[in-house]
Design a protein around this motif. Structure first.
Motif, PDB file in Angstrom:
ATOM      1  N   ILE A  89       0.835  -1.202   0.000  1.00  0.00           N
ATOM      2  CA  ILE A  89       0.000   0.000   0.000  1.00  0.00           C
ATOM      3  C   ILE A  89       0.872   1.255   0.000  1.00  0.00           C
ATOM      4  O   ILE A  89       0.591   2.226  -0.720  1.00  0.00           O
ATOM      5  N   LYS A  90       1.941   1.267   0.781  1.00  0.00           N
ATOM      6  CA  LYS A  90       2.841   2.415   0.805  1.00  0.00           C
ATOM      7  C   LYS A  90       3.454   2.650  -0.569  1.00  0.00           C
ATOM      8  O   LYS A  90       3.538   3.792  -1.045  1.00  0.00           O
ATOM      9  N   THR A  91       3.861   1.576  -1.219  1.00  0.00           N
ATOM     10  CA  THR A  91       4.430   1.701  -2.558  1.00  0.00           C
ATOM     11  C   THR A  91       3.397   2.223  -3.547  1.00  0.00           C
ATOM     12  O   THR A  91       3.678   3.084  -4.385  1.00  0.00           O
ATOM     13  N   VAL A 238       2.585  12.921   1.790  1.00  0.00           N
ATOM     14  CA  VAL A 238       3.556  12.288   2.690  1.00  0.00           C
ATOM     15  C   VAL A 238       2.891  11.090   3.344  1.00  0.00           C
ATOM     16  O   VAL A 238       1.774  11.193   3.873  1.00  0.00           O
ATOM     17  N   VAL A 239       3.581   9.939   3.297  1.00  0.00           N
ATOM     18  CA  VAL A 239       3.070   8.707   3.898  1.00  0.00           C
ATOM     19  C   VAL A 239       4.006   8.309   5.032  1.00  0.00           C
ATOM     20  O   VAL A 239       5.187   8.066   4.804  1.00  0.00           O
ATOM     21  N   ASN A 240       3.486   8.270   6.248  1.00  0.00           N
ATOM     22  CA  ASN A 240       4.272   7.887   7.418  1.00  0.00           C
ATOM     23  C   ASN A 240       3.722   6.594   8.011  1.00  0.00           C
ATOM     24  O   ASN A 240       2.503   6.416   8.103  1.00  0.00           O
ATOM     25  N   ASN A 241       4.641   5.736   8.392  1.00  0.00           N
ATOM     26  CA  ASN A 241       4.258   4.457   8.995  1.00  0.00           C
ATOM     27  C   ASN A 241       5.299   4.061  10.018  1.00  0.00           C
ATOM     28  O   ASN A 241       6.489   3.971   9.701  1.00  0.00           O
ATOM     29  N   GLN A 242       4.850   3.878  11.239  1.00  0.00           N
ATOM     30  CA  GLN A 242       5.765   3.420  12.273  1.00  0.00           C
ATOM     31  C   GLN A 242       6.123   1.970  11.995  1.00  0.00           C
ATOM     32  O   GLN A 242       5.253   1.155  11.681  1.00  0.00           O
ATOM     33  N   LYS A 243       7.382   1.658  12.080  1.00  0.00           N
ATOM     34  CA  LYS A 243       7.857   0.333  11.743  1.00  0.00           C
ATOM     35  C   LYS A 243       7.121  -0.732  12.552  1.00  0.00           C
ATOM     36  O   LYS A 243       7.018  -0.666  13.770  1.00  0.00           O
ATOM     37  N   LEU A 250      -1.427   9.676   6.246  1.00  0.00           N
ATOM     38  CA  LEU A 250      -1.248  10.420   5.012  1.00  0.00           C
ATOM     39  C   LEU A 250      -1.464  11.902   5.294  1.00  0.00           C
ATOM     40  O   LEU A 250      -2.414  12.267   5.986  1.00  0.00           O
ATOM     41  N   SER A 251      -0.581  12.743   4.778  1.00  0.00           N
ATOM     42  CA  SER A 251      -0.736  14.187   4.952  1.00  0.00           C
ATOM     43  C   SER A 251      -0.310  14.899   3.675  1.00  0.00           C
ATOM     44  O   SER A 251       0.464  14.361   2.878  1.00  0.00           O
ATOM     45  N   MET A 252      -0.824  16.109   3.525  1.00  0.00           N
ATOM     46  CA  MET A 252      -0.491  16.892   2.342  1.00  0.00           C
ATOM     47  C   MET A 252      -0.579  18.374   2.690  1.00  0.00           C
ATOM     48  O   MET A 252      -1.350  18.776   3.555  1.00  0.00           O
ATOM     49  N   THR A 253       0.248  19.177   2.009  1.00  0.00           N
ATOM     50  CA  THR A 253       0.287  20.616   2.215  1.00  0.00           C
ATOM     51  C   THR A 253      -0.153  21.324   0.943  1.00  0.00           C
ATOM     52  O   THR A 253       0.309  20.988  -0.149  1.00  0.00           O
ATOM     53  N   ASP A 254      -1.052  22.302   1.118  1.00  0.00           N
ATOM     54  CA  ASP A 254      -1.543  23.054  -0.034  1.00  0.00           C
ATOM     55  C   ASP A 254      -2.060  24.401   0.468  1.00  0.00           C
ATOM     56  O   ASP A 254      -2.181  24.623   1.683  1.00  0.00           O
TER      57      ASP A 254
END
Length: 819
Positions: A89-91, A238-243, A250-254
Motif C-alpha cells: 500500500i505504501k508503494t 507524505v506517507v508515514n508508517n511506524q515500523k 497520510l498528509s499533504m500541504t496546499d
C-alpha cells in the motif's frame, strides 16, 4: 626587564571583548535602523505570502480474509500477511498511476482563481460556477482565462495572448498540441449554459444552484498540464508508517484546505478500490473462465435436448424398460466421472502450458473450477499468484533493476518448479483412474450393445444430455460460489480518520516568531560590523590599550586641543590641557630628581609618524617649563618637515640648519617668543642632507652652547617610524618622550620603540598619550583625568577653563558615526 616584557607580550588579549561591547553600544542607531528594516521586510512578506495548510488522514491495513473462503474454493490468495500489505500500500500510494487517477477524477488540472491584492488565489469550490468540459476536446494551458459576469445571464471570456502560438491539452488522452492565435486580448460574450466552442476552450459554464452572481465580478479559469499537476501532488503527499505498525498516516500541504481534504479522501478511495480489485483478481479471472465454459456447455445442452426430442418423435420411442434404464444410468455415472477426470487433466495441461510459457501468473483461474482438491497445488497456486500481483504492483513505482524484482523472480521460479512436479504427479494418478473408469465404461457399453439399435441410439443421446447437464450444473454452482465470494470481499484498507477541515491554522501564520526573527536579524549586522571593526582595528583607543602594548611608563595624558593653533597652555593657562602639561612637567622634574640630574636638562620629543601631536606636545611642554620661571629653548630638529615657527608667528628663514652648516652663530638663530623665558630655534631651510647634519660635530657644539644658556632644552625631532634622525639624537636627551595619539596611532607602530627600550638603547623613555577623549571610540575612561594632568576628572570642574564651544549638527553626526 626583558623577562617582564616577554610576559607582557604573551598576556596581550587576542580580542578585546570590552572594546567590542562598547563599540557595539555606539551603534545603537544602526541597531534601530536594521531592526526597523527587518520588521518592514517581514511585514511586507506577511501581507504578500500565501499561507499554506497541512491536513491528514489515517488508515489501517487489515488482514481481512473472506469469511466464505475455504481450502476447497481457493478463490482468494494471501499477500504475505499484514506487513507485506502495508509495504504494498505504501508503494502504491507513491506510484504515479494512483495520483493520475485521483487528479483525473477530481479534475485538479483545472483551477478556479480570484484576484487578490498581490496574487491570484485558488478559490476551488468557493467559486459560484463550474466549467464542464466537452468530451474529447482541447483546453488552453497555463494561461488564465478571465471570466467577467455581466449579469445573471451573460459573462465575458477574455484571454491575453503574448505569443502567436499557445498550447492546448486534451485531458482524455492527455495529448498536447500547439494552436495559432492572434496577439493581444481576445474577448467574447456568452450566455450562462451556452456551449463554448473555441479552438482552445470547449465546454459549458454553469452556475451553482444555491449561489448568486454579482455583476462585474471577475474570476479566472486556468488549465495546467496534467503531468505537471500529477507530479506536484505526488511530491506533496507524505506517507508515514511506524515500523511494524499497520497504521498509515497520510498528509499533504496546499494553499486550499478544501483541495487537501478532497485529494486525501479521494486518494484513500482510489487505493482502496484498486486494492480490492487486485484482491479479487483471482476470483474475477475465475468468473470470466466459468462464464466462457457455461456458454459452451449451454449450447451443447440445448443441442442434446433437441436431439432427444427429435429422435423419440421420429422413432416412436418414448419409454425404456427397467433394465435399459439401469444400464444407462450406470453408464452415465461412469461417463460423468470420466468427464471430471478429463476436466482435471485438461486443467493440469493448461496450467502446465501457462506456467511454461507465461511471465505473469496473475490470470490463473481457480483450481476449484476443475474439481482439483490437491492441497499442495492449491497452496502453491495461491502463493505464486500473490507474488505475481505483488510484482505487478511494484513495477508501477519501482525501478526495473531494483533488487526486489530479483528476489520475487527467484521465489516465483521456485514455486513454478514445485508446481510442475505436483502437476506431473497428479496427472499420472488421474491417468490411472481414467484407465479404470474406461474399463468399467467398456463393460457397461457391451451390455448396451445387446439392446435393439434404436434403443442404443436413444440411450447414447440421453447420456450426452445428462453429461452436459451435469457439467453445466457444476459450472453454475462454481459461478454462484465465486459471485458470493466476490460480493462478500471487503478492502483491507480501513479508514480510521478521514481528512477533514477542522479549522486548523496556517502553517506559517506565526507572525510573532517571524517578527522575532526580524529583530534578531536586525541585531546581527551591527554586531558583525562591530566585531569586524574590533577584530581588524589595530589603533590605540585608550591609555589602557597603550599599557597592554608596552611596558614603557606613561608620563601623562593630554586631552583634545580645540584651539586653532598649538599654543594651548599659553592661550588658556587654566584649561584642562594646560593642567595636563603641568602634570607632565611635575613628572619630568620627579624623573630628573630620581636620576640625580643637575644643571641643564634636555628633553627629546618624538613619535611614530607625523600627525600624532609631537610638535603640539613639544610647544606646550616648552611653554609650561618656561612659565615655571626656567629659561627654556625649543629646538626644531625636524629638518625635513619644519612646523613650530607658524604658531609663534615667526619666520623659518634662519634656524638650526644655518648653525649646523656654519653660516650663523647661536645668537643668529635664536628667536624670542611672546612667552616669557621661552626662546625658539626653528629648523631653518630644508637641507639636502638632514641626517648628516644631525650627527655632525656642530650638533655637539649646539647642544653644549644651549646647556650653558638654558635650564631646559626641548628637542622637537622627526618621527622615528619614518626616518632615523631622531634615533641619532638620543645621545643628547636626558629624557625621551614618545607621543602617541588616541584613535590614530597603530599598535604595530610601537614595535620599534619597544625593541629599542627592551635592549636599553633609550634612557628615561616615557609615553605621552595625546588626544585623549573620554567619549571617544569606546566611551569608557580609566581615571587618568586626575592621575595624569586632571584630564576630564572631577577636579577640573569649576577650576579649569574648559572649551564650551558647541558642536555643529554635522560635527555631532560625524562623532556618532566615528569608528
Amino acid at each position: 626587564m626583558n623577562d617582564e616584557f616577554d610576559v607582557l607580550e604573551s598576556q596581550q588579549p587576542a580580542f578585546d571583548i570590552k572594546a567590542f561591547l562598547f563599540r557595539a553600544l555606539r551603534y545603537w542607531w544602526l541597531f534601530i535602523l536594521c531592526i526597523c528594516i527587518g520588521i518592514f521586510i517581514i511585514h511586507q512578506q506577511n501581507i504578500r505570502k500565501q499561507h499554506s495548510y497541512t491536513l491528514g488522514t489515517q488508515i489501517s491495513v487489515e488482514d481481512d480474509t473472506n469469511p466464505l473462503f475455504t481450502s476447497n474454493t481457493s478463490l482468494t490468495f494471501n499477500w504475505g500477511g499484514v506487513s507485506g500489505k502495508v509495504n504494498t500500500i505504501k508503494t502504491a500510494l507513491r506510484s504515479r498511476s494512483i495520483h493520475e487517477k485521483v487528479v483525473d477524477s477530481l479534475q485538479f488540472y483545472m483551477s478556479y482563481l480570484k484576484q487578490s491584492r498581490f496574487r491570484k488565489d485558488d478559490v476551488y469550490k468557493a467559486a459560484p460556477f463550474r466549467f464542464i468540459q466537452s468530451p474529447d476536446s482541447y483546453q488552453l494551458l497555463n494561461i488564465p482565462i478571465k471570466i467577467t459576469f455581466i449579469d445573471d445571464e451573460n459573462f465575458d471570456i477574455s484571454c491575453d495572448f503574448t505569443s502567436n502560438v499557445i498550447n492546448a491539452q486534451n485531458f482524455k488522452d492527455k495529448k498536447i498540441k500547439p494552436i495559432d492565435v492572434n496577439l493581444g486580448v481576445f474577448t467574447k460574450r456568452y450566455k450562462i449554459g451556452e456551449p463554448i466552442t473555441l479552438p482552445y476552450l470547449n465546454g459549458v459554464l454553469v452556475l451553482d444552484a444555491e449561489r448568486s452572481i454579482k455583476e462585474n465580478k471577475e474570476y479566472f479559469l486556468q488549465f495546467n498540464d496534467f503531468n505537471t499537476v500529477v507530479a506536484s501532488y505526488k511530491g506533496r503527499i507524505v506517507v508515514n508508517n511506524q515500523k511494524g505498525s499497520a497504521i498509515l498516516n497520510l498528509s499533504m500541504t496546499d494553499y486550499n484546505k478544501g483541495k487537501i481534504v478532497d485529494y486525501l479522501n479521494k486518494t484513500v478511495e482510489v487505493i482502496s478500490a484498486d486494492q480490492l480489485a487486485r484482491k479479487n483478481q483471482f476470483v474475477t479471472n475465475t468468473i470470466n473462465f466459468i462464464d466462457g465454459q457455461l456458454n459452451r456447455v449451454k449450447k451443447d445442452l440445448t443441442l442434446n435436448s433437441d436431439s432427444i426430442n427429435t429422435y423419440r418423435s421420429k422413432n416412436k420411442i418414448y419409454n425404456l424398460d427397467e433394465e435399459s434404464t439401469t444400464i444407462n444410468t450406470k453408464l452415465s455415472t461412469l461417463e460423468i466421472e470420466k468427464d471430471g477426470i478429463n476436466r482435471k487433466l485438461a486443467y493440469y495441461a493448461s496450467l502446465k502450458s501457462y506456467l511454461e510459457t507465461s511471465d505473469s501468473f496473475t490470470e490463473l483461474p481457480a483450481p476449484s473450477i476443475a474439481g482439483v482438491d490437491d492441497g499442495n497445488i492449491l497452496s502453491n497456486i495461491s502463493k505464486i499468484n500473490g507474488l505475481s500481483v505483488q510484482k505487478a504492483n511494484y513495477e508501477k513505482s519501482v525501478r526495473s533493476d531494483a533488487s526486489i524484482f530479483s528476489d520475487l523472480n527467484q521465489k516465483i521460479e521456485s514455486l513454478k518448479r514445485v508446481l510442475l512436479e505436483n502437476i506431473s504427479s497428479a496427472t499420472n494418478g488421474l491417468r490411472r483412474e481414467l484407465g479404470e473408469v474406461n474399463n468399467r465404461i467398456g463393460i457397461a457399453t457391451s451390455k448396451i450393445r445387446k439392446l435393439p439399435k434404436a434403443q442404443q441410439n436413444l440411450l447414447g443421446i440421453q447420456r450426452q444430455y445428462a453429461l452436459s447437464e451435469q457439467t453445466y450444473n457444476v459450472f453454475l454452482a462454481k459461478r454462484g460460489e465465486a459471485d458470493i465470494i466476490k460480493s462478500s470481499s471487503v478492502s483491507d484498507i480501513l479508514v480510521i480518520d478521514p481528512a477533514k477541515d477542522t479549522g486548523k491554522g496556517a502553517n506559517d501564520l506565526k507572525l510573532s516568531s517571524r517578527y522575532m526573527l526580524a529583530i534578531f536579524g536586525g541585531i546581527i549586522p551591527p554586531l558583525l560590523l562591530a566585531f569586524l571593526f574590533t577584530f581588524f582595528d589595530n589603533k590605540l583607543h585608550s591609555p589602557k590599550d597603550l599599557e597592554t602594548q608596552s611596558n614603557i611608563p606613561l608620563l601623562g595624558v593630554v586631552g583634545v586641543n580645540t584651539l586653532d593653533n598649538n599654543l594651548a597652555v599659553h592661550r588658556k593657562p587654566k584649561s584642562t590641557i594646560a593642567e595636563a602639561f603641568r602634570a607632565i612637567r611635575t613628572s619630568l622634574q620627579y624623573m630628573y630628581k630620581k636620576h640625580e640630574l643637575e644643571g641643564s636638562k634636555t628633553v627629546m620629543i618624538t613619535s611614530s609618524v607625523s600627525g600624532e601631536g609631537k610638535t603640539f606636545c613639544s610647544i606646550n611642554i616648552a611653554t609650561v617649563l618656561a612659565l615655571s620661571g626656567k629659561s627654556t629653548v625649543l629646538v626644531g630638529l625636524d629638518l625635513r618637515k619644519p612646523k613650530i615657527f607658524g604658531d609663534f608667528n615667526i619666520q623659518n628663514d634662519i634656524g638650526a640648519v644655518n648653525y649646523l652648516i656654519g653660516q650663523k652663530s647661536l645668537d643668529g638663530v635664536v628667536q624670542k617668543t611672546e612667552v616669557e623665558n621661552l626662546d625658539i630655534i626653528t629648523s631653518g631651510p630644508i637641507p639636502p642632507n638632514p641626517s648628516e647634519l644631525l650627527i655632525s660635530d656642530k650638533m655637539d657644539a649646539l647642544i653644549e652652547e644651549l646647556k650653558e644658556r638654558y635650564d631646559y632644552i626641548i628637542l622637537d625631532t622627526p618621527p622615528v617610524g619614518l626616518v632615523a634622525d631622531a634615533l641619532e639624537l638620543l645621545e643628547y636627551a636626558d629624557a625621551s618622550l614618545y607621543v602617541v595619539r588616541q584613535d590614530y596611532t597603530k599598535k604595530g607602530m610601537l614595535n620599534l620603540i619597544n625593541d629599542k627600550h627592551k635592549r636599553g638603547e633609550v634612557k628615561n623613555l616615557s609615553f605621552i598619550y595625546n588626544g585623549y577623549n573620554q567619549k571617544g571610540s569606546y566611551g569608557y575612561g580609566y581615571g587618568y583625568g586626575y592621575g595624569y594632568g586632571y584630564g576630564y576628572g572631577a577636579y577640573g570642574n569649576g577650576y579649569h577653563e574648559n572649551d564650551t564651544k558647541k558642536k555643529t549638527i554635522l560635527e555631532r553626526i560625524k562623532g556618532i558615526i566615528k569608528l
